[in-house]
Enzyme design. Structure first.
Site, PDB file in Angstrom:
ATOM      1  N   TYR A 148     -21.891  -7.429   3.183  1.00 48.61           N
ATOM      2  CA  TYR A 148     -20.989  -8.332   3.932  1.00 48.61           C
ATOM      3  C   TYR A 148     -21.514  -9.894   4.014  1.00 48.61           C
ATOM      4  CZ  TYR A 148     -18.337  -4.294   4.802  1.00 48.61           C
ATOM      5  OH  TYR A 148     -17.551  -3.185   4.616  1.00 48.61           O
ATOM      6  N   HIS A 207     -10.657  -9.320   1.082  1.00 46.54           N
ATOM      7  CA  HIS A 207     -11.681  -8.471   1.473  1.00 46.54           C
ATOM      8  C   HIS A 207     -12.902  -9.217   0.986  1.00 46.54           C
ATOM      9  CE1 HIS A 207      -9.275  -5.170   2.402  1.00 46.54           C
ATOM     10  NE2 HIS A 207      -8.346  -5.582   1.349  1.00 46.54           N
TER      11      HIS A 207
END
Length: 163
Positions: free
Chosen positions: A31, A109
């Site tokens: 991430y 996302h």
């Protein structure tokens, strides 16, 4: 006497689902190191030149996200949503988004969910979204704001042409 809610078409609700409050600390190899606060700044800066503002929220609770979708349906111009793990599990969140008749919805996302575990390859939200952005890191949020701005401008032009 009940009043009709006023929708502020210039405000984008940006919703972030479970565990995104840990961005920058949780699995940075997937991430990245940007935090949720960094994303909130990014979307605000990206929205401003379009005359748009952002209303950023995060919850680890499905029901809270659904309540905010209901609020967006009545009061906001668009929704950008990173449903996180609820993408793959929440029919209820999908059904809430389905009530947002005509409201632009863009799903984001940070990671490319199609390169990850097989259970992440399906999103209940994607079929309702005007766009899906995955695998672009936090820059995907800026792309989402740009897309929402274009959709809102197009809707405004169509409405003005009908007058």
């Amino acid at each position: 006497m009940a009043t009709t809610p006023v929708r502020d078409r210039s405000t984008i609700m940006v919703l972030n689902g479970p565990n995104l409050n840990l961005l920058g600390r949780r699995q940075p190899e997937i991430y990245g190191t940007d935090t949720l606060a960094d994303i909130e700044k990014l979307v605000a800066v990206t929205a401003a030149p379009h005359g748009l503002t952002t209303d950023c929220r995060q919850s680890n609770h499905e029901g809270q996200l659904i309540d905010w979708v209901h609020e967006a349906r009545e009061h906001h111009g668009a929704v950008i949503i990173n449903p996180a793990g609820y993408s793959h599990t929440s029919v209820a969140l999908r059904d809430a988004l389905a009530t947002c008749d005509g409201l632009p919805i863009v799903e984001v996302h940070i990671s490319n969910i199609h390169q990850r575990e097989a259970f992440r390859h399906h999103s209940y939200v994607s079929a309702l979204a005007n766009g899906v952005i995955a695998g672009c890191g936090v820059q995907g949020y800026a792309f989402a704001v740009e897309r929402v701005a274009a959709l809102l401008a197009s809707a405004k032009a169509q409405a003005q042409a009908q007058v």
